[in-house]
Scaffold this active site. Structure first.
Site, PDB file in Angstrom:
ATOM      1  N   HIS A  48       1.226  -1.113  -3.847  1.00 21.83           N
ATOM      2  CA  HIS A  48       1.909  -1.597  -2.648  1.00 21.83           C
ATOM      3  C   HIS A  48       2.148  -0.438  -1.703  1.00 21.83           C
ATOM      4  CE1 HIS A  48       4.713  -3.692  -0.051  1.00 21.83           C
ATOM      5  NE2 HIS A  48       4.150  -4.777  -0.519  1.00 21.83           N
ATOM      6  N   ASP A  89       1.727 -10.655  -5.792  1.00 23.59           N
ATOM      7  CA  ASP A  89       0.559 -11.508  -6.023  1.00 23.59           C
ATOM      8  C   ASP A  89       0.123 -11.551  -7.482  1.00 23.59           C
ATOM      9  OD1 ASP A  89       0.053 -12.497  -3.461  1.00 23.59           O
ATOM     10  OD2 ASP A  89      -0.794 -10.582  -2.833  1.00 23.59           O
TER      11      ASP A  89
HETATM   12  N1  ACO Z   1      -6.220  -0.769  -8.088  1.00 21.46           N
HETATM   13  C1  ACO Z   1      -6.701   0.469  -8.341  1.00 21.46           C
HETATM   14  N2  ACO Z   1      -6.303   1.556  -7.644  1.00 21.46           N
HETATM   15  C2  ACO Z   1      -5.376   1.365  -6.679  1.00 21.46           C
HETATM   16  C3  ACO Z   1      -4.836   0.099  -6.401  1.00 21.46           C
HETATM   17  C4  ACO Z   1      -5.296  -0.993  -7.150  1.00 21.46           C
HETATM   18  N3  ACO Z   1      -4.814  -2.220  -6.933  1.00 21.46           N
HETATM   19  N4  ACO Z   1      -3.938   0.202  -5.405  1.00 21.46           N
HETATM   20  C5  ACO Z   1      -3.916   1.491  -5.077  1.00 21.46           C
HETATM   21  N5  ACO Z   1      -4.780   2.206  -5.843  1.00 21.46           N
HETATM   22  C6  ACO Z   1      -5.044   3.630  -5.787  1.00 21.46           C
HETATM   23  C7  ACO Z   1      -6.084   3.887  -4.702  1.00 21.46           C
HETATM   24  O1  ACO Z   1      -7.384   3.844  -5.192  1.00 21.46           O
HETATM   25  C8  ACO Z   1      -5.664   5.256  -4.200  1.00 21.46           C
HETATM   26  O2  ACO Z   1      -6.096   6.197  -5.128  1.00 21.46           O
HETATM   27  P1  ACO Z   1      -6.693   7.620  -4.634  1.00 21.46           P
HETATM   28  O3  ACO Z   1      -5.545   8.261  -3.894  1.00 21.46           O
HETATM   29  O4  ACO Z   1      -7.092   8.271  -5.883  1.00 21.46           O
HETATM   30  O5  ACO Z   1      -7.822   7.265  -3.721  1.00 21.46           O
HETATM   31  C9  ACO Z   1      -4.143   5.228  -4.287  1.00 21.46           C
HETATM   32  O6  ACO Z   1      -3.843   4.282  -5.324  1.00 21.46           O
HETATM   33  C10 ACO Z   1      -3.480   4.771  -2.991  1.00 21.46           C
HETATM   34  O7  ACO Z   1      -4.028   3.505  -2.605  1.00 21.46           O
HETATM   35  P2  ACO Z   1      -4.264   2.997  -1.122  1.00 21.46           P
HETATM   36  O8  ACO Z   1      -5.314   1.942  -1.143  1.00 21.46           O
HETATM   37  O9  ACO Z   1      -4.476   4.163  -0.213  1.00 21.46           O
HETATM   38  O10 ACO Z   1      -2.843   2.400  -0.821  1.00 21.46           O
HETATM   39  P3  ACO Z   1      -2.499   1.512   0.436  1.00 21.46           P
HETATM   40  O11 ACO Z   1      -1.050   1.691   0.652  1.00 21.46           O
HETATM   41  O12 ACO Z   1      -3.411   1.777   1.568  1.00 21.46           O
HETATM   42  O13 ACO Z   1      -2.841   0.038  -0.043  1.00 21.46           O
HETATM   43  C11 ACO Z   1      -2.694  -2.015  -1.159  1.00 21.46           C
HETATM   44  C12 ACO Z   1      -1.904  -0.848  -0.562  1.00 21.46           C
HETATM   45  C13 ACO Z   1      -3.650  -2.571  -0.089  1.00 21.46           C
HETATM   46  C14 ACO Z   1      -1.718  -3.098  -1.552  1.00 21.46           C
HETATM   47  C15 ACO Z   1      -3.486  -1.507  -2.388  1.00 21.46           C
HETATM   48  O14 ACO Z   1      -2.580  -1.111  -3.389  1.00 21.46           O
HETATM   49  C16 ACO Z   1      -4.450  -2.555  -2.903  1.00 21.46           C
HETATM   50  O15 ACO Z   1      -5.575  -2.652  -2.418  1.00 21.46           O
HETATM   51  N6  ACO Z   1      -4.019  -3.376  -3.896  1.00 21.46           N
HETATM   52  C17 ACO Z   1      -4.866  -4.459  -4.403  1.00 21.46           C
HETATM   53  C18 ACO Z   1      -4.771  -5.667  -3.480  1.00 21.46           C
HETATM   54  C19 ACO Z   1      -3.446  -6.362  -3.566  1.00 21.46           C
HETATM   55  O16 ACO Z   1      -2.925  -6.604  -4.651  1.00 21.46           O
HETATM   56  N7  ACO Z   1      -2.913  -6.739  -2.403  1.00 21.46           N
HETATM   57  C20 ACO Z   1      -1.640  -7.449  -2.304  1.00 21.46           C
HETATM   58  C21 ACO Z   1      -0.580  -6.548  -1.768  1.00 21.46           C
HETATM   59  S1  ACO Z   1       0.972  -7.342  -1.702  1.00 21.46           S
HETATM   60  C22 ACO Z   1       0.816  -8.371  -0.364  1.00 21.46           C
HETATM   61  O17 ACO Z   1       0.197  -8.097   0.594  1.00 21.46           O
HETATM   62  C23 ACO Z   1       1.448  -9.615  -0.449  1.00 21.46           C
END
Ligand code: ACO
Length: 375
Positions: A261, A312
């Site tokens: 998140h 989610d």
């Molecule tokens: N699975 C694996 N790795 C992850 C995940 C995940 N779900 N979420 C974050 N990471 C890792 C990233 O790969 C990144 O690693 P790195 O620094 O080694 O490259 C680090 O954690 C930071 O992740 P970002 O994607 O930069 O975080 P951001 O804040 O941009 O994204 C998000 C947040 C979009 C929610 C992300 O965690 C994600 O894609 N999650 C999966 C989709 C999801 O569940 N969305 C629902 C969110 S809640 C909502 O909107 C209701």
């Protein structure tokens, strides 16, 4: 490439002030207008929370009855919207149906493009009341079943389940859905609310702003993740397959849906409540298979990546046990988040300034034009 003033994805950028919702990402607290959302989920109804988000205080009995009446009277969409739903290909994605139907509903709204606060309030009521009906109508229509009209005696959650499944829902399902709707009702400047406020900030109408928001919610990085979580659970299938499946996903650098998140750095408080409901509903249904798979996935993702489940992660399992199909999970999110979207749009109108950030330009600046024949 980035200078000090640039934050990729606007991370931690404060774009505006708002009285509606506060997230404490370190403590894992979500607050609507001063009240803890988990507390509201336990004690209040979704309709009370809609009132709270719009007006900044909890309603008294008379006010709540008046809102329930207004919602019941407004829940059937215009016949043009019903005709559109009936005419769409049965394989249309329900979020696309919702986006298009809401846009069409704006054309037939009796208040048209009026922007005075009373007209905007009436439009907000119609949107909260009609989004569940639109989603349920499409579910009935694509299965060629008789379309049930809203029952004014039922709560918004009960009515949605009744219209969607064609059966009287159990008390447990209605309570669980009502709780889920409260927990999803608002979340500060999440992507869809931000896009709603950007549209409202141009003084465009409320239907246009909500149409923008629905399009934004649809993506798998936002509201679309709940459907993908259950697709992952179905693909994993057995407890033995949890680690190999996730190891492959990690090796391929795939995101695991339902984890991570932008704001929470600890447990998402909404996921904590939905986890309990997922267990309770599984027990009632006599099968904890999905719950156990979710638990095993959650434990391994936490161990390998130190990521916490978000809202989610458990919601899809809860919705499935109510008989809601997977491609309607994200529309259910919209049925709830319309409360927050409309509250934010009204707040934006009340104290508006165009939202217009800058981009840090990274391209060339002094190219000389070459005539077509010389290229
Ligand atoms: N699975 C694996 N790795 C992850 C995940 C995940 N779900 N979420 C974050 N990471 C890792 C990233 O790969 C990144 O690693 P790195 O620094 O080694 O490259 C680090 O954690 C930071 O992740 P970002 O994607 O930069 O975080 P951001 O804040 O941009 O994204 C998000 C947040 C979009 C929610 C992300 O965690 C994600 O894609 N999650 C999966 C989709 C999801 O569940 N969305 C629902 C969110 S809640 C909502 O909107 C209701």
């Amino acid at each position: 490439m980035a200078d000090a003033g640039f934050k990729s994805g606007l991370e931690d950028v404060v774009a505006l002030t708002s009285d509606i919702c506060f997230i404490d990402g370190k403590e894992g607290r979500l607050v609507y207008r001063g009240y803890d959302a988990v507390d509201l989920a336990q004690h209040a109804s979704f309709e009370e929370v809609v009132f709270l988000l719009w007006y900044g205080r909890l309603p008294n009995e008379t006010e709540l009855s008046a809102l329930r009446r207004e919602l019941a009277e407004s829940s059937d969409p215009h016949s043009a919207v019903r005709d559109l739903i009936a005419s769409l290909p049965v394989n249309t994605a329900p979020m696309d149906v919702l986006r298009t139907a809401v846009s069409l509903a704006g054309i037939y709204d009796p208040d048209g493009n009026a922007m005075d606060p009373e007209a905007n309030h009436r439009k907000a009521v119609r949107l909260v009341a009609q989004i569940p009906t639109i989603v349920a109508y499409f579910e009935q229509s694509r299965h060629r079943r008789e379309v049930l009209r809203p029952n004014p005696q039922l709560s918004l959650a009960g009515n949605f389940l009744y219209m969607l499944t064609g059966q009287n829902p159990s008390e447990q399902s209605v309570k669980a859905l009502d709780t889920a709707l409260i927990l999803h009702a608002d979340h500060e400047l999440n992507a869809s609310t931000f896009s709603a406020r950007v549209t409202a900030g141009t003084l465009s109408d409320i239907y246009s702003a909500v149409t923008s928001a629905i399009g934004t919610l649809k993506g798998p990085l936002h509201g679309g993740a709940n459907e993908q979580v259950m697709r992952m659970v179905d693909a994993i299938e057995t407890l033995d397959n949890v680690r190999p499946w996730l190891d492959r996903a990690f090796a391929e650098k795939r995101k695991i849906m339902g984890f991570g998140h932008r704001v929470y750095k600890t447990d998402d408080p909404r996921a904590v409540v939905l986890r309990r409901i997922s267990y309770e509903m599984g027990e009632t249904a006599g099968t904890l298979t999905v719950y156990q798979l979710l638990e095993a996935i959650g434990a391994y993702v936490r161990e390998r990546k130190q990521l916490h489940p978000n809202v989610d992660f458990y919601s899809g399992s809860v919705y499935r046990m109510m008989g809601i199909p997977a491609d309607i999970f994200t529309p259910v999110f919209a049925i709830s988040r319309i409360a927050g979207w409309t509250a934010h749009i009204l707040e934006q109108y009340h104290n508006n300034r165009l939202i217009r950030p800058r981009a840090e330009y990274t391209g060339p600046t002094h190219l000389a034009y070459k005539p077509l024949a010389e290229r």
